[in-house]
Scaffold this motif. Structure first.
Motif, PDB file in Angstrom:
ATOM      1  N   ALA A 122      22.098 -37.083  46.715  1.00 57.34           N
ATOM      2  CA  ALA A 122      21.744 -38.149  45.716  1.00 57.34           C
ATOM      3  C   ALA A 122      22.672 -38.953  45.216  1.00 57.34           C
ATOM      4  O   ALA A 122      23.597 -37.972  44.330  1.00 57.34           O
ATOM      5  CB  ALA A 122      20.338 -37.885  45.006  1.00 57.34           C
ATOM      6  N   ASP A 123      22.685 -40.089  44.956  1.00 58.45           N
ATOM      7  CA  ASP A 123      23.666 -40.789  43.840  1.00 58.45           C
ATOM      8  C   ASP A 123      23.293 -40.698  42.565  1.00 58.45           C
ATOM      9  O   ASP A 123      23.993 -40.762  41.433  1.00 58.45           O
ATOM     10  CB  ASP A 123      23.686 -42.461  44.116  1.00 58.45           C
ATOM     11  N   ALA A 124      21.907 -40.516  42.151  1.00 59.94           N
ATOM     12  CA  ALA A 124      21.363 -40.132  40.806  1.00 59.94           C
ATOM     13  C   ALA A 124      19.981 -39.562  41.097  1.00 59.94           C
ATOM     14  O   ALA A 124      19.319 -39.316  42.182  1.00 59.94           O
ATOM     15  CB  ALA A 124      21.187 -41.452  40.080  1.00 59.94           C
ATOM     16  N   GLY A 125      19.687 -38.673  40.005  1.00 58.99           N
ATOM     17  CA  GLY A 125      18.365 -38.022  39.995  1.00 58.99           C
ATOM     18  C   GLY A 125      18.586 -36.294  40.219  1.00 58.99           C
ATOM     19  O   GLY A 125      19.541 -35.839  40.520  1.00 58.99           O
ATOM     20  N   THR A 126      17.477 -35.746  40.082  1.00 57.96           N
ATOM     21  CA  THR A 126      17.196 -34.307  40.349  1.00 57.96           C
ATOM     22  C   THR A 126      16.283 -33.612  41.091  1.00 57.96           C
ATOM     23  O   THR A 126      15.358 -34.357  41.007  1.00 57.96           O
ATOM     24  CB  THR A 126      17.329 -33.524  38.633  1.00 57.96           C
ATOM     25  N   VAL A 127      16.690 -32.623  41.825  1.00 59.54           N
ATOM     26  CA  VAL A 127      15.477 -31.943  42.454  1.00 59.54           C
ATOM     27  C   VAL A 127      15.586 -30.423  41.914  1.00 59.54           C
ATOM     28  O   VAL A 127      16.511 -29.615  41.971  1.00 59.54           O
ATOM     29  CB  VAL A 127      15.969 -32.120  43.964  1.00 59.54           C
ATOM     30  N   THR A 128      14.242 -30.113  41.566  1.00 52.57           N
ATOM     31  CA  THR A 128      14.051 -28.357  41.174  1.00 52.57           C
ATOM     32  C   THR A 128      13.044 -28.123  42.158  1.00 52.57           C
ATOM     33  O   THR A 128      12.046 -28.772  42.239  1.00 52.57           O
ATOM     34  CB  THR A 128      13.933 -28.427  39.689  1.00 52.57           C
ATOM     35  N   TYR A 129      12.903 -26.934  42.575  1.00 50.94           N
ATOM     36  CA  TYR A 129      11.921 -26.204  42.966  1.00 50.94           C
ATOM     37  C   TYR A 129      11.905 -24.492  42.916  1.00 50.94           C
ATOM     38  O   TYR A 129      12.909 -24.176  42.573  1.00 50.94           O
ATOM     39  CB  TYR A 129      12.130 -26.300  44.704  1.00 50.94           C
ATOM     40  N   THR A 130      10.911 -24.059  43.121  1.00 50.05           N
ATOM     41  CA  THR A 130      10.693 -22.624  43.039  1.00 50.05           C
ATOM     42  C   THR A 130      10.346 -21.926  44.478  1.00 50.05           C
ATOM     43  O   THR A 130       9.690 -22.543  45.122  1.00 50.05           O
ATOM     44  CB  THR A 130       9.582 -22.281  42.216  1.00 50.05           C
ATOM     45  N   GLY A 131      10.869 -20.969  44.433  1.00 49.93           N
ATOM     46  CA  GLY A 131      10.610 -20.357  45.943  1.00 49.93           C
ATOM     47  C   GLY A 131      11.412 -20.525  47.115  1.00 49.93           C
ATOM     48  O   GLY A 131      12.496 -21.257  46.733  1.00 49.93           O
ATOM     49  N   ARG A 132      11.009 -20.438  48.015  1.00 54.39           N
ATOM     50  CA  ARG A 132      11.595 -20.710  49.234  1.00 54.39           C
ATOM     51  C   ARG A 132      11.250 -22.137  49.852  1.00 54.39           C
ATOM     52  O   ARG A 132       9.919 -22.402  49.797  1.00 54.39           O
ATOM     53  CB  ARG A 132      11.401 -19.691  50.425  1.00 54.39           C
ATOM     54  N   LEU A 133      12.217 -22.934  50.487  1.00 56.69           N
ATOM     55  CA  LEU A 133      11.969 -24.044  51.167  1.00 56.69           C
ATOM     56  C   LEU A 133      11.716 -23.847  52.604  1.00 56.69           C
ATOM     57  O   LEU A 133      12.636 -23.279  53.260  1.00 56.69           O
ATOM     58  CB  LEU A 133      13.058 -25.078  50.912  1.00 56.69           C
ATOM     59  N   GLY A 134      10.883 -24.336  53.083  1.00 55.57           N
ATOM     60  CA  GLY A 134      10.909 -24.527  54.726  1.00 55.57           C
ATOM     61  C   GLY A 134      11.186 -25.902  55.087  1.00 55.57           C
ATOM     62  O   GLY A 134      10.406 -26.783  54.631  1.00 55.57           O
ATOM     63  N   TYR A 135      12.017 -25.842  56.234  1.00 50.39           N
ATOM     64  CA  TYR A 135      12.060 -27.610  56.496  1.00 50.39           C
ATOM     65  C   TYR A 135      12.062 -27.616  58.154  1.00 50.39           C
ATOM     66  O   TYR A 135      12.857 -27.038  59.109  1.00 50.39           O
ATOM     67  CB  TYR A 135      13.835 -27.922  56.015  1.00 50.39           C
ATOM     68  N   CYS A 136      11.276 -28.552  58.357  1.00 50.27           N
ATOM     69  CA  CYS A 136      11.298 -28.948  59.617  1.00 50.27           C
ATOM     70  C   CYS A 136      11.739 -30.444  60.032  1.00 50.27           C
ATOM     71  O   CYS A 136      11.090 -31.403  59.436  1.00 50.27           O
ATOM     72  CB  CYS A 136       9.682 -28.861  60.095  1.00 50.27           C
ATOM     73  N   PRO A 137      13.024 -30.660  60.388  1.00 46.82           N
ATOM     74  CA  PRO A 137      13.501 -31.829  60.781  1.00 46.82           C
ATOM     75  C   PRO A 137      12.926 -32.636  61.754  1.00 46.82           C
ATOM     76  O   PRO A 137      12.178 -32.264  62.485  1.00 46.82           O
ATOM     77  CB  PRO A 137      14.863 -31.441  61.039  1.00 46.82           C
ATOM     78  N   GLN A 138      13.109 -33.976  61.704  1.00 46.21           N
ATOM     79  CA  GLN A 138      12.450 -34.897  62.740  1.00 46.21           C
ATOM     80  C   GLN A 138      12.949 -34.574  64.090  1.00 46.21           C
ATOM     81  O   GLN A 138      12.233 -34.530  65.052  1.00 46.21           O
ATOM     82  CB  GLN A 138      12.676 -36.175  62.334  1.00 46.21           C
ATOM     83  N   GLU A 139      14.200 -34.258  64.220  1.00 47.14           N
ATOM     84  CA  GLU A 139      14.886 -33.753  65.452  1.00 47.14           C
ATOM     85  C   GLU A 139      15.196 -32.511  65.538  1.00 47.14           C
ATOM     86  O   GLU A 139      15.896 -31.958  64.467  1.00 47.14           O
ATOM     87  CB  GLU A 139      16.345 -34.550  65.650  1.00 47.14           C
ATOM     88  N   PRO A 140      14.696 -31.717  66.306  1.00 51.96           N
ATOM     89  CA  PRO A 140      14.764 -30.032  66.447  1.00 51.96           C
ATOM     90  C   PRO A 140      16.221 -29.871  66.390  1.00 51.96           C
ATOM     91  O   PRO A 140      17.166 -30.202  67.094  1.00 51.96           O
ATOM     92  CB  PRO A 140      14.116 -29.654  67.409  1.00 51.96           C
ATOM     93  N   VAL A 141      16.750 -28.795  65.553  1.00 48.58           N
ATOM     94  CA  VAL A 141      17.872 -28.318  65.337  1.00 48.58           C
ATOM     95  C   VAL A 141      18.047 -26.865  66.213  1.00 48.58           C
ATOM     96  O   VAL A 141      17.652 -25.804  65.512  1.00 48.58           O
ATOM     97  CB  VAL A 141      18.600 -28.090  64.164  1.00 48.58           C
ATOM     98  N   VAL A 142      18.375 -26.908  67.217  1.00 51.12           N
ATOM     99  CA  VAL A 142      18.182 -25.814  68.181  1.00 51.12           C
ATOM    100  C   VAL A 142      19.383 -25.351  69.053  1.00 51.12           C
ATOM    101  O   VAL A 142      20.257 -26.057  68.879  1.00 51.12           O
ATOM    102  CB  VAL A 142      17.010 -25.549  69.181  1.00 51.12           C
ATOM    103  N   TYR A 143      19.644 -24.025  69.537  1.00 55.56           N
ATOM    104  CA  TYR A 143      20.764 -23.504  70.292  1.00 55.56           C
ATOM    105  C   TYR A 143      20.200 -23.537  71.854  1.00 55.56           C
ATOM    106  O   TYR A 143      19.372 -22.858  72.055  1.00 55.56           O
ATOM    107  CB  TYR A 143      21.343 -22.434  69.775  1.00 55.56           C
ATOM    108  N   GLU A 144      20.777 -24.659  72.432  1.00 55.22           N
ATOM    109  CA  GLU A 144      20.207 -24.630  73.889  1.00 55.22           C
ATOM    110  C   GLU A 144      20.151 -23.659  74.902  1.00 55.22           C
ATOM    111  O   GLU A 144      19.348 -23.319  75.467  1.00 55.22           O
ATOM    112  CB  GLU A 144      21.200 -25.496  74.683  1.00 55.22           C
ATOM    113  N   ARG A 145      21.131 -22.435  74.520  1.00 51.26           N
ATOM    114  CA  ARG A 145      21.224 -21.136  75.360  1.00 51.26           C
ATOM    115  C   ARG A 145      20.339 -20.042  74.603  1.00 51.26           C
ATOM    116  O   ARG A 145      20.055 -18.918  75.413  1.00 51.26           O
ATOM    117  CB  ARG A 145      22.489 -20.861  75.560  1.00 51.26           C
TER     118      ARG A 145
END
Length: 214
Positions: free
Chosen positions: A67-90
């Motif tokens: 970010a250009d400004a601002g803060t993000v804080t979190y506790t524990g683990r983050l799980g992220y599901c992007p809009q476009e799947p990031v996978v290995y084709e093979r």
């Protein structure tokens, strides 16, 4: 809401992108001081039109974009599901889940148990040995979500998660979200539309670069 009870808090998030060529180059603001707070067991939706900055905000929350400004804080683990799947084709579905399990430092037993639960919950166990490049769009979307769920994260961040789902999978998705809410896990869903508002605890509109509660 007290920040001491938040599992994720974003404050004053700003982001602008450069546009055009020098000397006419200028910056276009996308996020203009966005504040988002997530409490344990809360399901929050962020809704906005295409180009409103939803995916930019999500990438900042998970640390893929600065970010250009601002803060993000979190506790524990983050799980992220992007809009476009990031996978290995093979790699097969099994191999993806095993690989991500190692990245999360899960024990082999815990990863296998979580894998079985994900296959059952989303109904794609028949594709366990199928390579990613042979999966349909809907099954790829299930794998994408399954990878985000694998380590049972305290905060689950989903960017347009049900775009490729049929109605049966859509209902299974909400069953999963309901289970996470009951166990105190927080879920943030970004989408360009919301049809089932009653499934959310709160909905926030991303408008003119700011988060506006409904």
């Amino acid at each position: 809401m007290s920040v001491h009870h938040a599992v994720l808090e974003a404050t004053g998030i700003e982001k602008a992108y450069a546009h055009g060529l020098w000397p006419a180059r200028h910056r276009i603001p996308v996020l203009c001081g966005v504040d988002i707070t997530l409490a344990p067991g809360e399901v929050v939706g962020i809704v906005g039109e295409n180009g409103s900055g939803k995916s930019t905000l999500m990438k900042i929350l998970v640390g893929l974009l600065t970010a250009d400004a601002g803060t993000v804080t979190y506790t524990g683990r983050l799980g992220y599901c992007p809009q476009e799947p990031v996978v290995y084709e093979r790699l097969t579905c099994d191999e993806h889940l095993e690989l991500f399990g190692r990245a999360y430092a899960m024990t082999r037993e815990a990863e296998r148990r979580a894998r079985r639960e994900i296959y059952t919950a989303l109904g794609f166990e028949h594709y366990a040995g199928t390579r990613a490049d042979h999966l349909s769009g809907g099954t790829l979307a299930k794998l994408n979500l399954g990878l985000a769920l694998l380590a049972d994260p305290e905060v689950l961040l989903l960017d347009e998660p049900y775009a490729g789902f049929d109605f049966d999978t859509y209902l299974k998705f909400w069953d999963l979200v309901g289970e996470r809410r009951q166990t105190g896990r927080a879920v943030l869903i970004i989408s360009h539309f919301v049809t089932d508002e009653e499934r959310f605890d709160r909905i926030v509109d991303l408008r003119d670069g700011r988060a506006v509660p409904r």
